[in-house]
Design an enzyme around this catalytic site. Structure first.
Site, mmCIF file in Angstrom:
data_model
loop_
_atom_site.group_PDB
_atom_site.id
_atom_site.type_symbol
_atom_site.label_atom_id
_atom_site.label_comp_id
_atom_site.label_asym_id
_atom_site.label_seq_id
_atom_site.Cartn_x
_atom_site.Cartn_y
_atom_site.Cartn_z
ATOM 1 N N TYR A 35 73.185 -22.740 51.997
ATOM 2 C CA TYR A 35 74.510 -23.381 52.072
ATOM 3 C C TYR A 35 75.420 -22.744 51.044
ATOM 4 O O TYR A 35 75.036 -22.559 49.888
ATOM 5 C CB TYR A 35 74.370 -24.881 51.793
ATOM 6 C CG TYR A 35 75.681 -25.646 51.870
ATOM 7 C CD1 TYR A 35 76.357 -25.783 53.076
ATOM 8 C CD2 TYR A 35 76.243 -26.224 50.727
ATOM 9 C CE1 TYR A 35 77.551 -26.494 53.149
ATOM 10 C CE2 TYR A 35 77.434 -26.941 50.798
ATOM 11 C CZ TYR A 35 78.090 -27.068 52.014
ATOM 12 O OH TYR A 35 79.271 -27.763 52.082
ATOM 13 N N LYS A 70 79.020 -26.965 40.327
ATOM 14 C CA LYS A 70 78.096 -27.994 39.825
ATOM 15 C C LYS A 70 77.998 -27.998 38.291
ATOM 16 O O LYS A 70 78.915 -28.459 37.636
ATOM 17 C CB LYS A 70 76.759 -27.868 40.542
ATOM 18 C CG LYS A 70 76.970 -28.075 42.062
ATOM 19 C CD LYS A 70 75.723 -28.288 42.890
ATOM 20 C CE LYS A 70 76.082 -28.799 44.272
ATOM 21 N NZ LYS A 70 75.969 -27.836 45.337
ATOM 22 N N ASP A 114 74.703 -16.778 45.127
ATOM 23 C CA ASP A 114 75.348 -18.087 45.065
ATOM 24 C C ASP A 114 74.515 -18.948 44.116
ATOM 25 O O ASP A 114 73.477 -19.490 44.488
ATOM 26 C CB ASP A 114 75.413 -18.712 46.462
ATOM 27 C CG ASP A 114 76.032 -20.107 46.438
ATOM 28 O OD1 ASP A 114 76.259 -20.639 45.328
ATOM 29 O OD2 ASP A 114 76.284 -20.655 47.524
HETATM 30 C C1 PLP Z 1 76.959 -27.364 46.470
HETATM 31 C C2 PLP Z 1 76.882 -25.950 46.874
HETATM 32 C C3 PLP Z 1 78.012 -25.240 47.307
HETATM 33 C C4 PLP Z 1 79.332 -25.915 47.564
HETATM 34 O O1 PLP Z 1 79.907 -26.407 46.393
HETATM 35 P P1 PLP Z 1 81.052 -27.534 46.529
HETATM 36 O O2 PLP Z 1 81.490 -27.746 45.112
HETATM 37 O O3 PLP Z 1 80.396 -28.718 47.144
HETATM 38 O O4 PLP Z 1 82.128 -26.971 47.377
HETATM 39 C C5 PLP Z 1 77.884 -23.900 47.539
HETATM 40 N N1 PLP Z 1 76.709 -23.264 47.365
HETATM 41 C C6 PLP Z 1 75.597 -23.903 46.957
HETATM 42 C C7 PLP Z 1 74.338 -23.152 46.771
HETATM 43 C C8 PLP Z 1 75.646 -25.279 46.733
HETATM 44 O O5 PLP Z 1 74.527 -25.904 46.368
#
Ligand code: PLP
Length: 427
Positions: free
Chosen positions: A147, A270, A242
């Site tokens: 994601y 995060k 990511d």
């Molecule tokens: C949570 C998450 C996102 C998206 O971040 P948001 O602040 O919710 O837009 C993207 N990549 C990873 C790996 C994530 O865990």
């Protein structure tokens, strides 16, 4: 333990549905994956969150990772209050932004520059645009089950035939967008090699969660990340890690530092905001020279780097940097949880898999190893639903989906692990 009351949460959810789509501002919160009504929260301190009905829970979501220090860490709270008195936002430069960037560079040695944004979604979307602008190529490779936020080019699922072009997995994403995102299998280097050779000279970037955290927790195999690194070097492809979930969590320098593979670009979110809406993308100066205002690739943000968010992020990161022993603490707590959980599940004779790295852990109700999206979806979702509600009723707040990672904070101690295992025992 007696059945808890959720009457206020239930009535708030009914009320919310009248003025908020589906009653929530992000879908996983609606409990669709586990059934029942979501819990509405009022306050949090340390390892615990408190709901509208006066129930307390040990928190294994921790806002999906950001609250790594535990809730309400005094140093961070004090700094945010002080900043709130001074100014919320200017939309103009501040010294604080430099301090945040310098703090990040101090923790992530290979990173030259970093641009702040407001979410992980924005960070990933911007990193991909920059990679495309830098390489002059269109295609991006992502992995099934990873994601990267909800930008159009990431909402892609496997098309017919495992390794063909992706298809939109949400209405509203155009076929035109989907055709530029190619889908490979996590932990399967040859699936990537095949895509790259079928699209020779057209792949701008490979984006990957170096430790997958959005299909449960799935660590990469030994050769997977280094294989991606070599492939990208050979083909002139930008490697994007990511690290929205893993950044500043798996080590001060994230998964890259822990696993010893450096990407060209990295995205954060995060933990970087300590609970405030913050994201960032960073990496090599030679690539960032293509980003506005130095270069032609456009990217901007009215509230990017605003002082309130920056002060929360800065003090969270600084605390992590100044207390490296915290990482062994959260890792050991998570290991104790893992060992205890595995012992109880084995006694119960339930099929299970536990994946863990550092302070990320997930439990899957299945027989076979969970190494990619396909194996993650083999889990028994009914078992997870029952388990989730049993834990909730016993004061343990787990992510409301079998595909989410549990996050351990520094405030969770052996006492909380013991209480958690006690709850598991009565499942
Ligand atoms: C949570 C998450 C996102 C998206 O971040 P948001 O602040 O919710 O837009 C993207 N990549 C990873 C790996 C994530 O865990």
């Amino acid at each position: 333990m007696s059945q808890r009351s959720y009457t206020r949460s239930q009535s708030l959810f009914s009320r919310a549905q009248k003025s908020i789509p589906g009653g929530v501002n992000s879908p996983v919160r609606a409990f669709n994956a586990v059934g029942g009504h979501p819990v509405f929260f009022t306050s949090a301190k340390g390892a615990y969150v408190h709901d509208e009905d006066g129930n307390a829970y040990i928190d294994y979501i921790n806002s999906w990772g950001p609250m790594i220090l535990g809730h309400g860490k005094q140093e961070v709270v004090d700094a945010v209050k002080e900043q709130a008195d001074r100014a919320f936002s200017f939309g103009a430069p501040t010294e604080l932004e430099i301090e945040v960037a310098e703090q990040i560079r101090a923790m992530v040695p290979w990173l030259d520059v970093v641009r702040m944004v407001n979410s992980g979604t924005e960070a990933c979307m911007s990193a991909v645009r920059l990679a495309r602008g830098y390489t002059g190529r269109d295609k991006v490779i992502k992995f099934a089950g990873c994601y990267h936020g909800h930008a159009d080019s990431f909402l892609i699922q496997a098309g017919s035939g495992a390794l063909t072009l992706g298809e939109p997995n949400s209405p509203g994403v155009t076929a035109g967008t989907a055709q530029d995102t190619l889908l490979a299998q996590f932990n399967n280097l040859s699936s990537v090699v095949e895509l790259v050779s079928n699209n020779a000279g057209n792949v701008a970037a490979i984006i990957v969660e170096p430790v997958a955290g959005n299909m449960g927790c799935i660590p990469p195999s030994e050769e997977f990340l280094s294989g991606l690194r070599n492939l990208c070097d050979r083909e002139g492809i930008v490697l994007i890690f990511d690290e929205v979930m893993t950044g500043f969590r798996l080590s001060p320098s994230g998964a890259a530092g822990r696993l010893g593979v450096e990407p060209d670009l990295v995205t954060y979110g995060k933990v970087i905001g300590g609970g405030m809406p913050v994201g960032a993308f960073g990496g090599k100066r030679s690539i960032f020279e293509h980003l506005a205002p130095t270069g032609p690739v456009y990217q901007a943000g009215t509230l990017s780097g605003n002082p309130l968010a920056m002060v929360s992020g800065y003090h969270t990161l600084k605390y992590l940097h100044d207390h490296p022993e915290l990482y062994s603490h959260i890792d050991e707590t998570t290991e104790a949880l893992h060992v205890g959980l595995a012992g109880i599940m084995r006694e119960k004779g339930m099929p299970f898999q536990i994946n863990r790295i550092g302070s990320m852990i997930s439990l899957h109700f299945c027989e076979n190893e969970v190494v990619d999206f396909e194996s993650a979806t083999a889990g028994n979702n009914d078992s997870f639903k029952h388990f989730f509600h049993h834990m909730l009723n016993n004061g343990v707040y787990l992510p409301p989906s079998a595909y989410e990672t549990w996050f351990i904070s520094d405030a969770i101690e052996q006492a909380e692990v013991d209480k958690t295992l006690e709850a598991v025992r009565s499942f």
